[in-house]
Design a protein around this motif. Structure first.
Motif, PDB file in Angstrom:
ATOM      1  N   LYS A   3       0.814  -1.297  -0.074  1.00 46.54           N
ATOM      2  CA  LYS A   3       0.178   0.007   0.031  1.00 46.54           C
ATOM      3  C   LYS A   3       0.766   1.235  -0.159  1.00 46.54           C
ATOM      4  CE  LYS A   3      -3.855  -2.316   2.443  1.00 46.54           C
ATOM      5  NZ  LYS A   3      -4.570  -2.248   3.627  1.00 46.54           N
ATOM      6  N   ARG A   4       0.263   2.204  -0.477  1.00 46.41           N
ATOM      7  CA  ARG A   4       1.098   3.808  -0.456  1.00 46.41           C
ATOM      8  C   ARG A   4       1.481   4.174   0.910  1.00 46.41           C
ATOM      9  NH1 ARG A   4      -2.150   6.631  -5.229  1.00 46.41           N
ATOM     10  NH2 ARG A   4      -1.406   5.232  -6.926  1.00 46.41           N
ATOM     11  N   GLU A   5       0.722   3.684   1.729  1.00 48.01           N
ATOM     12  CA  GLU A   5       0.879   4.158   3.240  1.00 48.01           C
ATOM     13  C   GLU A   5       2.274   3.492   3.751  1.00 48.01           C
ATOM     14  OE1 GLU A   5      -2.463   2.579   2.936  1.00 48.01           O
ATOM     15  OE2 GLU A   5      -2.784   4.419   2.009  1.00 48.01           O
ATOM     16  N   GLN A   6       2.515   2.120   3.213  1.00 52.76           N
ATOM     17  CA  GLN A   6       3.627   1.671   3.763  1.00 52.76           C
ATOM     18  C   GLN A   6       5.106   2.096   2.844  1.00 52.76           C
ATOM     19  OE1 GLN A   6       2.020  -2.023   2.428  1.00 52.76           O
ATOM     20  NE2 GLN A   6       2.095  -2.871   4.454  1.00 52.76           N
ATOM     21  N   ILE A   9       8.377   2.357   5.095  1.00 48.71           N
ATOM     22  CA  ILE A   9       8.898   1.162   5.220  1.00 48.71           C
ATOM     23  C   ILE A   9       9.689   0.494   4.332  1.00 48.71           C
ATOM     24  CG2 ILE A   9       6.803  -0.220   5.512  1.00 48.71           C
ATOM     25  CD1 ILE A   9       9.270  -0.203   8.357  1.00 48.71           C
ATOM     26  N   VAL A  10       9.022   0.398   3.181  1.00 49.77           N
ATOM     27  CA  VAL A  10       9.392  -0.384   2.086  1.00 49.77           C
ATOM     28  C   VAL A  10      10.670   0.258   1.482  1.00 49.77           C
ATOM     29  CG1 VAL A  10       9.064  -1.272  -0.479  1.00 49.77           C
ATOM     30  CG2 VAL A  10       7.242  -1.090   1.342  1.00 49.77           C
ATOM     31  N   PHE A  11      10.740   1.723   1.451  1.00 49.46           N
ATOM     32  CA  PHE A  11      11.861   2.466   1.057  1.00 49.46           C
ATOM     33  C   PHE A  11      13.111   2.131   1.973  1.00 49.46           C
ATOM     34  CE2 PHE A  11      14.884   5.756   0.842  1.00 49.46           C
ATOM     35  CZ  PHE A  11      15.033   6.157  -0.360  1.00 49.46           C
ATOM     36  N   ASN A  12      12.779   2.079   3.240  1.00 41.06           N
ATOM     37  CA  ASN A  12      13.742   2.159   4.094  1.00 41.06           C
ATOM     38  C   ASN A  12      14.345   0.672   4.154  1.00 41.06           C
ATOM     39  OD1 ASN A  12      15.582   2.516   6.517  1.00 41.06           O
ATOM     40  ND2 ASN A  12      13.858   1.875   7.733  1.00 41.06           N
ATOM     41  N   SER A  13      13.614  -0.407   3.859  1.00 39.32           N
ATOM     42  CA  SER A  13      13.908  -1.755   3.723  1.00 39.32           C
ATOM     43  C   SER A  13      14.864  -2.004   2.704  1.00 39.32           C
ATOM     44  CB  SER A  13      12.696  -2.700   3.660  1.00 39.32           C
ATOM     45  OG  SER A  13      12.083  -2.699   4.686  1.00 39.32           O
ATOM     46  N   LEU A 137      14.274   4.418  -5.039  1.00 39.96           N
ATOM     47  CA  LEU A 137      13.050   5.560  -5.096  1.00 39.96           C
ATOM     48  C   LEU A 137      12.193   4.794  -6.082  1.00 39.96           C
ATOM     49  CD1 LEU A 137      11.570   7.846  -3.797  1.00 39.96           C
ATOM     50  CD2 LEU A 137      12.652   9.051  -5.403  1.00 39.96           C
ATOM     51  N   LYS A 138      12.713   4.616  -7.263  1.00 33.05           N
ATOM     52  CA  LYS A 138      11.782   4.047  -8.439  1.00 33.05           C
ATOM     53  C   LYS A 138      11.419   2.832  -8.031  1.00 33.05           C
ATOM     54  CE  LYS A 138      11.476   4.026 -13.271  1.00 33.05           C
ATOM     55  NZ  LYS A 138      10.202   4.753 -13.515  1.00 33.05           N
ATOM     56  N   ALA A 139      12.236   1.935  -7.315  1.00 30.62           N
ATOM     57  CA  ALA A 139      11.503   0.458  -7.135  1.00 30.62           C
ATOM     58  C   ALA A 139      10.552   0.492  -6.212  1.00 30.62           C
ATOM     59  CB  ALA A 139      12.904  -0.271  -6.526  1.00 30.62           C
ATOM     60  N   THR A 140      10.721   1.298  -4.994  1.00 32.94           N
ATOM     61  CA  THR A 140       9.642   1.554  -4.135  1.00 32.94           C
ATOM     62  C   THR A 140       8.592   1.903  -4.499  1.00 32.94           C
ATOM     63  OG1 THR A 140      11.592   2.105  -2.645  1.00 32.94           O
ATOM     64  CG2 THR A 140       9.294   2.367  -1.808  1.00 32.94           C
ATOM     65  N   MET A 141       8.645   3.158  -5.545  1.00 33.79           N
ATOM     66  CA  MET A 141       7.299   3.561  -6.132  1.00 33.79           C
ATOM     67  C   MET A 141       6.544   2.440  -6.931  1.00 33.79           C
ATOM     68  SD  MET A 141       8.065   7.530  -7.158  1.00 33.79           S
ATOM     69  CE  MET A 141       9.182   7.377  -8.240  1.00 33.79           C
ATOM     70  N   THR A 142       7.302   1.416  -7.544  1.00 32.33           N
ATOM     71  CA  THR A 142       6.772   0.544  -8.326  1.00 32.33           C
ATOM     72  C   THR A 142       6.257  -0.442  -7.241  1.00 32.33           C
ATOM     73  OG1 THR A 142       8.470   0.597  -9.947  1.00 32.33           O
ATOM     74  CG2 THR A 142       7.106  -1.432  -9.960  1.00 32.33           C
ATOM     75  N   CYS A 144       4.983   0.114  -4.388  1.00 27.14           N
ATOM     76  CA  CYS A 144       3.971   0.628  -3.311  1.00 27.14           C
ATOM     77  C   CYS A 144       2.765   1.434  -4.228  1.00 27.14           C
ATOM     78  CB  CYS A 144       4.493   1.689  -2.636  1.00 27.14           C
ATOM     79  SG  CYS A 144       5.642   0.919  -1.156  1.00 27.14           S
ATOM     80  N   SER A 145       2.318   0.690  -5.361  1.00 25.22           N
ATOM     81  CA  SER A 145       1.366   1.298  -6.126  1.00 25.22           C
ATOM     82  C   SER A 145       0.047   0.900  -5.883  1.00 25.22           C
ATOM     83  CB  SER A 145       1.783   0.821  -7.801  1.00 25.22           C
ATOM     84  OG  SER A 145       1.708  -0.536  -7.936  1.00 25.22           O
ATOM     85  N   LYS A 146      -0.192   0.100  -5.007  1.00 21.47           N
ATOM     86  CA  LYS A 146      -1.402  -0.463  -4.542  1.00 21.47           C
ATOM     87  C   LYS A 146      -2.102   0.757  -3.791  1.00 21.47           C
ATOM     88  CE  LYS A 146      -3.472  -4.326  -2.190  1.00 21.47           C
ATOM     89  NZ  LYS A 146      -3.164  -5.518  -1.573  1.00 21.47           N
ATOM     90  N   ASN A 147      -3.180   0.702  -3.867  1.00 22.18           N
ATOM     91  CA  ASN A 147      -4.142   1.882  -2.875  1.00 22.18           C
ATOM     92  C   ASN A 147      -4.510   1.183  -1.934  1.00 22.18           C
ATOM     93  OD1 ASN A 147      -3.702   4.100  -4.647  1.00 22.18           O
ATOM     94  ND2 ASN A 147      -5.770   3.651  -5.656  1.00 22.18           N
TER      95      ASN A 147
END
Length: 147
Positions: A3-6, A9-13, A137-142, A144-147
């Motif tokens: 989810k976008r809210e995550q 945490i995804v970027f940090n991981s 950043l690009k990998a994280t945006m990909t 975290c594309s789910k609403n």
């Protein structure tokens, strides 16, 4: 996938994995201790420290505030370099001293080893941060594309 809210945490991981792999490899190689076992043990410690630091310290806010002192345009390449300078300085300093502490314990040698190795570690970490940040950043945006 996430989810976008995550996003944080995804970027940090992802960033913690990339940063920890690069710095562990570099430090073990420079110290002549690069074996699979030493790399794996160093990576686990480094990742744990890196992830916790990235989770609790508002690095992006600190980096943006520091860069904002010198450059007002947030889309400027100079802003990006200054922001990454502060983020990597904090992460590399804390990560380096904490990893050294876990390996050596608290001795006077720890302080001298940190002072002696930090300039080279920071320079390497800064280059790694500058190069990998856009990809992470690009990998994280990909991811975290789910609403």
């Amino acid at each position: 996938m996430f989810k976008r809210e995550q996003f944080g945490i995804v970027f940090n991981s992802i960033f913690a994995i990339v940063f920890s792999v690069a710095l562990t490899f570099f430090l073990k190689f420079m110290n002549g201790q690069l074996t699979f076992e030493s790399f794996a043990m160093g990576f686990v410690t480094s990742y744990g420290i890196n992830f916790v630091l990235g989770s609790y310290i508002p690095l992006l806010k600190i980096g943006n505030a520091f860069a904002g002192i010198f450059v007002k345009n947030e889309k400027s390449i100079v802003f990006y370099f200054l922001r990454m300078f502060m983020i990597v300085l904090i992460m590399a300093a804390l990560m380096s001293i904490l990893v050294m502490f876990t390996e050596m314990g608290f001795t006077m040698t720890l302080i001298f080893a940190f002072i002696g190795s930090f300039p080279m570690v920071f320079l390497f970490a800064y280059v790694v941060g500058l190069v990998t940040f856009p990809f992470v950043l690009k990998a994280t945006m990909t991811l975290c594309s789910k609403n």
